[in-house]
Design a protein around this motif. Structure first.
Motif, short mmCIF file in Angstrom:
data_model
loop_
_atom_site.label_atom_id
_atom_site.label_comp_id
_atom_site.label_asym_id
_atom_site.label_seq_id
_atom_site.Cartn_x
_atom_site.Cartn_y
_atom_site.Cartn_z
N ALA A 135 18.63 3.78 -18.36
CA ALA A 135 18.94 4.31 -19.69
C ALA A 135 17.75 4.14 -20.64
CB ALA A 135 20.17 3.60 -20.26
N THR A 136 17.10 2.97 -20.51
CA THR A 136 15.91 2.73 -21.33
C THR A 136 14.84 3.78 -21.03
OG1 THR A 136 16.41 0.40 -21.02
CG2 THR A 136 14.32 0.92 -22.10
N ALA A 137 14.65 4.04 -19.74
CA ALA A 137 13.63 5.01 -19.32
C ALA A 137 13.92 6.37 -19.94
CB ALA A 137 13.60 5.10 -17.80
N GLY A 138 15.21 6.70 -20.00
CA GLY A 138 15.61 7.98 -20.58
C GLY A 138 15.13 8.17 -22.01
N LEU A 139 14.89 7.04 -22.68
CA LEU A 139 14.39 7.12 -24.06
C LEU A 139 12.92 7.53 -24.11
CD1 LEU A 139 15.92 3.79 -25.50
CD2 LEU A 139 16.87 6.11 -25.66
N PHE A 140 12.20 7.25 -23.01
CA PHE A 140 10.75 7.49 -23.00
C PHE A 140 10.37 8.80 -22.32
CE2 PHE A 140 11.16 2.94 -23.47
CZ PHE A 140 10.21 2.63 -24.44
N VAL A 141 11.06 9.10 -21.24
CA VAL A 141 10.68 10.29 -20.45
C VAL A 141 11.91 11.12 -20.12
CG1 VAL A 141 8.61 9.28 -19.39
CG2 VAL A 141 10.86 8.90 -18.33
N PRO A 142 11.73 12.43 -19.91
CA PRO A 142 12.87 13.25 -19.53
C PRO A 142 13.29 12.91 -18.10
CG PRO A 142 10.87 14.54 -19.46
CD PRO A 142 10.48 13.19 -19.99
N LEU A 143 14.58 12.65 -17.90
CA LEU A 143 15.06 12.26 -16.57
C LEU A 143 15.91 13.35 -15.95
CD1 LEU A 143 16.14 8.52 -16.85
CD2 LEU A 143 14.19 9.46 -15.62
N ARG A 144 15.85 13.42 -14.62
CA ARG A 144 16.70 14.36 -13.91
C ARG A 144 17.18 13.63 -12.67
NH1 ARG A 144 15.36 18.10 -9.89
NH2 ARG A 144 13.17 17.59 -10.07
N ILE A 145 18.47 13.60 -12.47
CA ILE A 145 18.98 12.93 -11.27
C ILE A 145 19.68 13.97 -10.40
CG2 ILE A 145 20.44 11.08 -10.35
CD1 ILE A 145 20.15 9.73 -13.13
N ALA A 146 18.99 14.35 -9.31
CA ALA A 146 19.50 15.41 -8.45
C ALA A 146 20.74 14.97 -7.68
CB ALA A 146 18.41 15.87 -7.50
#
Ligand SMILES: Nc1ncnc2c1ncn2[C@@H]1O[C@H](COP(=O)(O)OP(=O)(O)OP(=O)(O)O)[C@@H](O)[C@H]1O
Ligand SMILES: [Mg+2]
Lengths: 361, 253
Positions: free
Chosen positions: B123-134
Motif C-alpha cells: 500500500a505504501t508503494a502505491g503512494l509512490f509508483v503506479p501499481l498493477r497486479i495482474a
C-alpha cells in the motif's frame, strides 16, 4: 520380581533407615536377610493400600539420566508417589532433584527406565500425562512484558483448558496476587514472581503439582500462606511433590520424605518416622574422673560411656514432654559423678545425608 | 489436536507484535519508503523501463520480498529464541502440545505479521509508483507461501542460535545479500551470461521472479519453477523442524 517387591518394601515399610540401594545384589541380600520383616511388611502394605488407594499416581522405575557431558545425574531411580500425598524430596545441591522432576514433566529426556503417571507412560501418552501435571520450576523464569493476568491465562490455554476467568481470579486471590493482575511481570518482586509461577502451574487445575524449591526467597509470612495453599490443594485431592532445603518445611508439610544424593534415592520414609529420629539429641558430659561402668542407679537412662571412660552420653527426644535431663543431673550428683563440661549435639539433615551416602556406597 | 494451545501461543505472539509495533511494522515501512524515494523516484526516473514496466514499479515486488524475508526470519527466530533465553520454554516443553501445534502457533503468528507487513508495504508503494497486479490470487499465494517458509526458517534459526548475535547473522549475512543479488533491483537477463547461470542457485531469484510475475507478468524463470522451488524449500524447512523435535535438538537435554 524381587526388585519390584523390594522397592515397595523400602518405601512402605516403617523399617528403620531402610536403605534403598540401587545395586541389585545388595537389594537382594536385604530382601532375603529380612525374611521375618517381610512378613510384617506385607501386612503394613495391605493396610497402606486401604488407606491410600491402590495404584501409585506416579511410578518411576529404573530411571537413569546421563547428560550429554557424560555426567550421570540419576542412577536407576525407583520411586512411587501415592495419590494425594505431599512428598518432600530432600537432597544436597546437585543431587538430581530437578533432573528427576524435569524428566517426569517432559523437559529432560530420560536415558533409561520409565515413568508412568496414573498408569500412562510419560512418553507414549504425553498429552494425557502432561495435562495432569503442573510444574513450578526452581529458577524464576517468567515473562517480562506480559501482565500477570495474561501470562496465567496463557498457561491455561497452553494446557488445553477452556478459558475460566473465575477460576484464575480465585487462584490469583489465593496467592495474594489479585491486586497485581494488571501489572507487568517484570515489575513484581522475587517472591511475587515465585507465586506467579505457582499460579501458572495451577492455572489448568492439575492433579499433580511439582514444586521445585517453592519457598526459596519467600518471606516467612508468605511461606506460611503458601503452605496453606498447598494443604488446601492436597485436601482437594492434588498430589504434591516438593523439593526443599529447609527441614522445617518438609516437617511442616510432608506426608513422606525421600532423600536423594548423588543421583540415588537413599531413603523413603514417612515424615513422622523420620522426624522422630531427627528429634534425637545427645548430651555429652566430660567427666572429672574416668568411669569404667555405669552405676546401677543410672541404668534407666540408657547411658553410654566412650572408650576411655572420659565421656558420658545421654540420648533424648527433644519432642518428649520431659527430656529427663534434670532428673539425670540430680541422679548423677547422687551417684557422685562430677563432670567438667557438657555439650549437646543434634544430627542435622546434612549429617544424615552424609551418613546415608556413606552407607549406600 | 490441542487447538486451545495453538490459539494461546498465536495470541501471545501477536500480543508481542502490538507491544513492539514500532519495530514490527513502522520501521520496515519507513526503510522501504526510503528505497522508493531513492531508487524509485530519484534514480529510477533516469533508468529506462524494464520489459515495459517503469523502474520504480519494477522494484516493488523485490522490495516487498526483502522485507518479507527479513521480517519473517526476525519475528519467528526471536519468538522461539526468547523463551529459550529466559527459560520460560520450560512451560512449552511441559505442556500437552505436539511439535506441530507449537509450530502452528509460532510460525502462524510470525507469518501473519509478515503478510500484514507485506500488504502495508504494498500500500505504501502505491503512494509512490503506479501499481498493477495482474494476478492478485497468485500474488497473495506467493506472499503467504514465502512468509510461512521463511518463518519456518526463522524458527529453525531461533532454535539453533545460542546467542543474540547468531539471530542477526543469518538475516544479515545470508538473506540480505541473496535478496539484493536475487533480482530485486534488476532483471536477471540484464546480467552477463556467466552470472546469469551462477545466480540460478540463489533460491530468492525464484521467489522474486514468481512474485513479480504475479504483478506484471514478467519473469526470469517460469512460474511453475518458482512455485516448485518455493515448495521445495518449504519441505526442506519442515524436514529440519521435524528432525529438531524428534531429537530434542537444543530444546531438551
Ligand atoms: N544440562 C545439564 N548438563 C550436564 N549436567 C547437568 C545438566 N543439568 C544438571 N546437570 C548436573 O546434574 C546434577 C544434578 O542436577 P540437578 O539440577 O538435578 O540437582 P538438584 O538436586 O536439583 O540440585 P539443587 O538443590 O542445587 O537444585 C548436577 O551435578 C548438575 O551439575
Ligand atoms: Mg534443583
Amino acid at each position: 520380581m524381587i526388585q519390584a517387591e523390594d522397592r515397595r518394601f523400602h518405601q512402605h515399610a516403617g523399617v528403620d533407615w531402610a536403605i534403598a540401594s540401587p545395586a541389585p545384589a545388595l537389594r537382594h541380600r536385604q530382601g532375603v536377610g529380612c525374611a521375618a520383616l517381610r512378613y510384617s511388611v506385607h501386612r503394613i502394605r495391605r493396610a497402606d493400600a486401604t488407606i491410600t488407594g491402590v495404584a501409585p499416581i506416579i511410578s518411576v522405575s529404573n530411571l537413569s539420566k546421563t547428560y550429554a557431558s557424560g555426567f550421570q545425574a540419576l542412577k536407576s531411580i525407583n520411586l512411587d508417589i501415592r495419590r494425594a500425598e505431599i512428598f518432600a524430596l530432600l537432597g544436597p545441591n546437585g543431587a538430581g532433584k530437578t533432573t528427576l522432576i524435569s524428566i517426569i514433566c517432559g523437559i529432560v529426556n530420560p536415558s533409561e527406565g520409565a515413568v508412568s503417571v496414573d498408569g500412562h507412560d510419560i512418553v507414549a501418552a504425553y498429552r494425557t500425562v502432561r495435562s495432569m501435571i503442573g510444574l513450578v520450576p526452581q529458577e524464576l523464569t517468567t515473562d517480562a512484558f506480559e501482565t500477570v493476568w495474561a501470562t496465567v491465562t496463557f498457561s491455561r490455554g497452553l494446557f488445553g483448558k477452556p478459558a475460566n476467568p473465575g477460576y484464575i481470579e480465585k487462584v490469583l486471590k489465593d496467592l495474594s496476587l489479585w491486586d497485581k493482575k494488571d501489572s507487568k511481570v517484570m515489575t513484581l518482586s522475587g517472591g511475587m514472581k515465585r507465586r506467579l509461577l505457582i499460579a501458572k502451574a495451577l492455572s489448568h487445575e492439575p492433579q499433580i503439582l511439582f514444586l521445585d524449591e517453592p519457598t526459596a526467597g519467600v518471606d516467612v509470612e508468605l511461606r506460611k500462606d503458601m503452605w496453606q495453599v498447598v494443604r488446601t490443594l492436597r485436601a482437594s485431592g492434588v498430589t504434591i511433590i516438593l523439593t526443599t532445603h529447609y527441614i522445617e518445611e518438609a516437617e511442616e508439610m510432608a506426608d513422606r520424605i525421600g532423600v536423594i544424593a548423588k543421583g540415588e534415592i537413599i531413603l523413603v520414609e514417612r515424615k513422622d518416622e523420620l522426624m522422630r529420629k531427627l528429634g534425637k539429641k545427645q548430651l555429652v558430659l566430660q567427666l572429672h574422673n574416668r568411669l569404667t561402668g555405669i552405676p546401677p542407679n543410672l541404668a534407666v537412662y540408657g547411658l553410654e560411656v566412650n572408650a576411655d571412660g572420659s565421656e558420658l552420653m545421654y540420648t533424648y527426644d527433644t519432642r518428649a514432654e520431659r527430656t529427663g535431663i534434670s532428673a539425670l543431673l540430680k541422679d548423677l550428683s547422687t551417684a557422685g559423678i562430677v563432670f567438667t563440661d557438657l555439650n549437646t549435639t543434634q544430627s542435622s539433615l546434612e549429617d544424615i545425608f552424609v551418613d546415608l551416602v556413606r552407607k549406600s556406597k | 489436536m490441542n487447538f486451545r494451545a495453538v490459539r494461546a501461543i498465536y495470541l501471545f505472539e501477536m500480543a508481542r507484535t502490538w507491544r513492539t509495533l514500532m519495530q514490527s511494522i513502522v520501521s520496515p515501512v519507513i526503510s522501504t519508503s526510503l528505497y522508493f524515494v531513492v531508487f524509485g523516484a530519484a534514480i529510477g526516473s533516469r533508468i529506462a523501463e524494464i520489459d515495459g514496466v517503469s523502474y520504480g514499479a519494477f522494484i516493488v515486488p523485490g522490495l516487498i520480498m526483502l522485507s518479507l524475508l527479513t521480517q519473517s526470519i526476525a519475528n519467528a527466530s526471536f519468538g522461539i529464541y526468547f523463551p529459550r533465553f529466559t527459560g520460560t520454554i520450560y512451560e512449552l516443553l511441559s505442556a500437552p502440545v505436539s511439535p506441530f501445534e507449537i509450530i502452528l502457533g509460532y510460525v502462524g503468528a510470525a507469518a501473519t505479521k509478515s503478510v500484514v507487513l507485506g500488504l502495508i508495504i504494498l500500500a505504501t508503494a502505491g503512494l509512490f509508483v503506479p501499481l498493477r497486479i495482474a494476478h492478485p490470487v497468485w500474488m497473495l499465494s506467493f506472499l503467504v507461501l514465502t512468509a510461512v517458509t521463511f518463518s519456518l526458517l526463522g524458527f529453525i534459526i531461533g532454535i539453533w542460535a545460542d546467542g543474540f548475535e547468531k539471530l542477526q547473522v543469518v538475516p544479515l549475512l545470508v538473506i540480505i545479500p541473496l535478496t539484493f543479488l536475487g533480482g530485486t533491483f534488476y532483471s536477471v537477463n540484464m546480467l552477463p551470461p556467466f552470472w546469469q547461470t551462477v545466480t540460478m542457485v540463489n533460491p530468492v531469484v525464484y521467489l522474486i521472479s514468481g512474485f513479480r510475475w504475479s504483478f506484471y507478468e514478467i519473469a526470469d524463470v517460469s512460474v511453475g519453477v518458482s512455485v516448485t522451488v518455493t515448495l521445495g524449500f518449504l519441505a526442506l524447512c519442515l524436514g529440519a523442524v521435524w528432525w529438531i523435535f524428534n531429537t530434542g535438538y537444543r530444546l531438551k537435554t
